[in-house]
Design an enzyme around this catalytic site. Structure first.
Site, short mmCIF file in Angstrom:
data_model
loop_
_atom_site.label_atom_id
_atom_site.label_comp_id
_atom_site.label_asym_id
_atom_site.label_seq_id
_atom_site.Cartn_x
_atom_site.Cartn_y
_atom_site.Cartn_z
N ASN A 131 -10.47 -9.47 3.46
CA ASN A 131 -11.26 -8.24 3.24
C ASN A 131 -11.31 -7.79 1.79
O ASN A 131 -12.35 -7.30 1.35
CB ASN A 131 -10.83 -7.12 4.20
CG ASN A 131 -9.42 -6.66 3.96
OD1 ASN A 131 -8.57 -7.44 3.53
ND2 ASN A 131 -9.15 -5.41 4.23
N SER A 208 -3.30 -8.93 9.66
CA SER A 208 -3.22 -8.19 10.92
C SER A 208 -1.77 -7.96 11.34
O SER A 208 -0.87 -8.73 11.00
CB SER A 208 -3.96 -8.98 12.00
OG SER A 208 -3.36 -10.24 12.13
N THR A 209 -1.58 -6.90 12.11
CA THR A 209 -0.24 -6.58 12.59
C THR A 209 0.30 -7.71 13.48
O THR A 209 1.48 -8.06 13.38
CB THR A 209 -0.27 -5.23 13.34
OG1 THR A 209 -0.67 -4.22 12.40
CG2 THR A 209 1.08 -4.86 13.91
N VAL A 211 -0.24 -11.01 13.40
CA VAL A 211 0.27 -12.15 12.62
C VAL A 211 1.48 -11.71 11.79
O VAL A 211 2.46 -12.46 11.66
CB VAL A 211 -0.84 -12.75 11.72
CG1 VAL A 211 -0.28 -13.83 10.81
CG2 VAL A 211 -1.98 -13.33 12.58
N GLY A 212 1.46 -10.48 11.29
CA GLY A 212 2.59 -9.97 10.51
C GLY A 212 3.89 -10.02 11.30
O GLY A 212 4.94 -10.39 10.76
N GLU A 229 1.92 -5.89 4.68
CA GLU A 229 0.87 -4.88 4.58
C GLU A 229 -0.09 -5.16 5.73
O GLU A 229 -0.82 -6.15 5.70
CB GLU A 229 0.13 -4.98 3.24
CG GLU A 229 0.99 -4.72 2.02
CD GLU A 229 1.35 -3.25 1.83
OE1 GLU A 229 0.98 -2.42 2.67
OE2 GLU A 229 2.04 -2.96 0.84
N CYS A 263 -8.25 -1.66 5.42
CA CYS A 263 -7.09 -1.16 6.15
C CYS A 263 -6.91 0.33 5.95
O CYS A 263 -6.25 0.98 6.74
CB CYS A 263 -5.84 -1.91 5.71
SG CYS A 263 -5.63 -1.93 3.94
N GLU A 433 4.04 -2.07 -2.16
CA GLU A 433 3.51 -2.83 -3.28
C GLU A 433 3.05 -1.83 -4.34
O GLU A 433 2.98 -0.63 -4.09
CB GLU A 433 2.32 -3.68 -2.83
CG GLU A 433 2.72 -4.83 -1.93
CD GLU A 433 1.53 -5.76 -1.65
OE1 GLU A 433 0.66 -5.36 -0.87
OE2 GLU A 433 1.49 -6.84 -2.25
P1 NAD Z 1 -5.06 -12.28 9.60
O1 NAD Z 1 -3.75 -11.73 10.00
O2 NAD Z 1 -5.84 -13.03 10.59
O3 NAD Z 1 -4.89 -13.28 8.36
C1 NAD Z 1 -4.33 -12.87 7.13
C2 NAD Z 1 -3.86 -14.11 6.38
O4 NAD Z 1 -2.80 -14.72 7.11
C3 NAD Z 1 -4.92 -15.20 6.20
O5 NAD Z 1 -4.75 -15.83 4.96
C4 NAD Z 1 -4.60 -16.16 7.35
O6 NAD Z 1 -5.05 -17.47 7.11
C5 NAD Z 1 -3.09 -16.09 7.35
N1 NAD Z 1 -2.47 -16.44 8.63
C6 NAD Z 1 -2.99 -16.34 9.89
N2 NAD Z 1 -2.12 -16.80 10.80
C7 NAD Z 1 -1.01 -17.19 10.14
C8 NAD Z 1 0.24 -17.74 10.54
N3 NAD Z 1 0.53 -17.97 11.81
N4 NAD Z 1 1.15 -18.00 9.57
C9 NAD Z 1 0.89 -17.75 8.28
N5 NAD Z 1 -0.28 -17.25 7.83
C10 NAD Z 1 -1.23 -16.95 8.76
O7 NAD Z 1 -5.86 -11.03 8.98
P2 NAD Z 1 -7.36 -11.01 8.47
O8 NAD Z 1 -8.24 -10.98 9.67
O9 NAD Z 1 -7.57 -12.03 7.40
O10 NAD Z 1 -7.38 -9.57 7.73
C11 NAD Z 1 -7.65 -8.39 8.39
C12 NAD Z 1 -6.37 -7.62 8.64
O11 NAD Z 1 -5.68 -7.38 7.41
C13 NAD Z 1 -6.63 -6.24 9.20
O12 NAD Z 1 -5.75 -5.96 10.25
C14 NAD Z 1 -6.32 -5.30 8.02
O13 NAD Z 1 -5.96 -4.01 8.37
C15 NAD Z 1 -5.25 -6.03 7.32
N6 NAD Z 1 -5.15 -5.57 5.94
C16 NAD Z 1 -4.08 -4.80 5.56
C17 NAD Z 1 -3.98 -4.34 4.26
C18 NAD Z 1 -2.81 -3.49 3.81
O14 NAD Z 1 -2.57 -3.45 2.62
N7 NAD Z 1 -2.08 -2.85 4.70
C19 NAD Z 1 -4.94 -4.68 3.34
C20 NAD Z 1 -6.01 -5.46 3.76
C21 NAD Z 1 -6.08 -5.92 5.06
#
Ligand code: NAD
Length: 458
Positions: A131, A208-209, A211-212, A229, A263, A433
């Site tokens: 994003n 995303s939460t 995957v986090g 994050e 986010c 951060e």
């Molecule tokens: P996502 O969790 O699908 O992917 C984020 C990153 O993680 C990508 O590079 C993806 O390839 C990688 N990934 C996916 N699965 C993985 C795994 N099993 N192991 C290691 N890496 C993996 O998220 P997205 O759809 O790319 O982004 C949108 C999300 O990000 C939303 O939930 C948004 O709120 C969040 N976001 C948070 C912040 C913040 O600072 N809090 C900022 C921007 C986006």
């Protein structure tokens, strides 16, 4: 060899094809990074700072090129994309300023001298979402490098181009080979290999939460450092005593910026009951005036969603019987377009009111008083950001203290600056951060006691 196609979300044309990294690519990259990191950490602080300033200057020289790449791969309006490239440059400059201020401390103790050092961690993995590809890459990378670490950056598969170009610009500016590498590819492959690699000391994950949580569990295995994050579902609380026109005029940008894929999007608008109808009357023309269209046009304020999948997800939150109050327009034809949409559900528990939609959709809900506003604001699992509109300073402070979120703004929606801490409460994340602590988050504190009495001869 797996090839990923990068698609322009405004036109659905293929912009580039990028080779995905494999676990053995990650392995080789970690070894190169570890070698580069040792010499980098041994540099005089002034030399490390100077090199980062050169990197920042080189980003500045390529600002327009980077912004245009972001327009092509992410569909961001050019004005926003220029800000994003500028944010990456600013972060590098800010972090460079911290290299010579990474002060330890001297603590008074009996019988000797006690000092602390901030030691770099080694190799850091930064996993970024699609994003805000450039700023988020820089938020992890710049302070980690400044603190003496090497960085391996895994961009999202949908948006790897600016990250790849940033690493090239870094090399051209004189950054040592191997110190900052980009590993494009799938999260489950390249991302997972970084998380599991014993040579990676810390993972900074933005995404995303769901995957986090998985990443945090994997890091626990090795007690690996982790910053998360994650998602948000942020309130925009409008009290009856607010400057209502300003609150309504600024609300569209706060949930439509980046097509709501933010986010920090203020997509839960909570309005005090007495001014609820008036606020909606003011909001409608402001939402409809938000300019949607060609991202390359400097007048455009909102582009398309990132992908067909994201478009389906957003549509899913607005079925035919959804409580739509009003909506804007969206271009027809090619591209992943979705109109700005405002919902007025009956219940604050409606899925659109509590789940992160990540699209240009907001809900507007009424509240009665301060206590009710805080209760509603805290009624999700998230706690990333939020806004409070009131002309009563005491109320602004009370509500700011009552809302469980990391980044709040009063009579404004501005809550992200490179010089102030950023991060979430609850399921919005872990750690901070940016801001004054940005560099120390990439260090271990070492405490050393030196006995001054041991060799005393008299
Ligand atoms: P996502 O969790 O699908 O992917 C984020 C990153 O993680 C990508 O590079 C993806 O390839 C990688 N990934 C996916 N699965 C993985 C795994 N099993 N192991 C290691 N890496 C993996 O998220 P997205 O759809 O790319 O982004 C949108 C999300 O990000 C939303 O939930 C948004 O709120 C969040 N976001 C948070 C912040 C913040 O600072 N809090 C900022 C921007 C986006």
């Amino acid at each position: 060899m797996q090839e990923n196609r990068v698609i322009n979300p405004a036109t659905e044309e293929v912009v580039a094809t990028v080779t995905a990294s494999t676990p053995s690519d990650v392995d080789a990259a970690v070894a190169r990074a570890a070698r580069a990191q040792r010499s980098w950490a041994a540099l005089a602080p002034a030399d490390r700072a100077r090199q980062l300033r050169r990197f920042a200057a080189a980003v500045d020289d390529h600002l327009e090129e980077l912004a245009l790449l972001e327009v092509a791969e992410a569909g961001h309006p050019i004005g926003n994309a220029r800000w994003e490239a500028g944010n990456a440059r600013d972060l590098l400059e800010y972090a460079a300023g911290g290299v010579e201020r990474l002060n330890g401390s001297q603590i008074p103790v009996a019988g000797g001298l006690n000092v602390t050092f901030h030691e770099p961690l080694g190799v850091v993995g930064v996993i970024a979402p699609w994003n805000f590809p450039m700023p988020i890459a820089a938020w992890g990378t710049a302070p980690a490098l400044a603190a003496g670490n090497a960085v391996l950056l895994k961009p999202a598969d949908l948006t790897p181009l600016t990250a790849l170009r940033l690493a090239e610009i870094g090399l051209e500016s004189g950054l040592p080979e191997g110190l900052f590498q980009v590993l494009p590819g799938a999260g489950r492959v390249a991302g997972n290999a970084l998380v599991e690699h014993p040579g990676v000391a810390k993972v900074v994950f933005t995404g995303s939460t769901a995957v986090g949580k998985q990443i945090m569990a994997k890091c626990a295995d090795r007690v690996k450092r982790v910053t998360l994050e994650l998602g948000g579902k942020n309130p925009n609380i409008v009290f009856a005593d607010a400057h209502l026109e300003r609150a309504a005029a600024s609300a569209p940008g706060s949930f439509l910026d980046n097509t709501g894929q933010d986010c920090c999007a203020r997509s839960r608008i909570l309005v005090q009951r007495g001014v609820f109808d008036r606020f909606l009357e003011l909001l409608e023309p402001a939402v409809k005036a938000f300019r949607v269209g060609d991202p390359a046009d400097p007048a455009t304020e909102m582009g398309p969603l990132i992908s067909a999948e994201q478009l389906e997800r957003v549509r899913g939150y607005v079925p035919d019987d959804a409580p739509v109050a009003f909506r804007g327009d969206a271009p027809a034809g090619k591209g992943f377009w979705y109109p700005a949409t405002v919902l007025t559900p009956d219940s604050p528990d409606h899925p659109a009111a509590v789940e992160e939609i990540f699209g240009p959709v907001a809900v507007v809900l009424p509240f009665d008083d301060e206590e009710d506003a805080i209760r509603l604001a805290n009624g999700t699992d998230y706690g990333l950001s939020g806004s409070i509109w009131t002309r009563d300073t005491g109320r602004a402070v009370r509500v700011s203290r009552g809302v469980a979120a990391g980044n709040l703004s009063v009579n404004s929606h501005s809550s992200v600056r490179y010089s102030t801490p950023f991060g979430g409460f609850g399921q919005s994340g872990l750690g901070r951060e940016l801001g004054p602590g940005a560099l120390t988050a990439f260090t271990e504190t070492k405490n050393v006691f030196i006995d001054t009495e041991e060799q005393r001869s008299d």
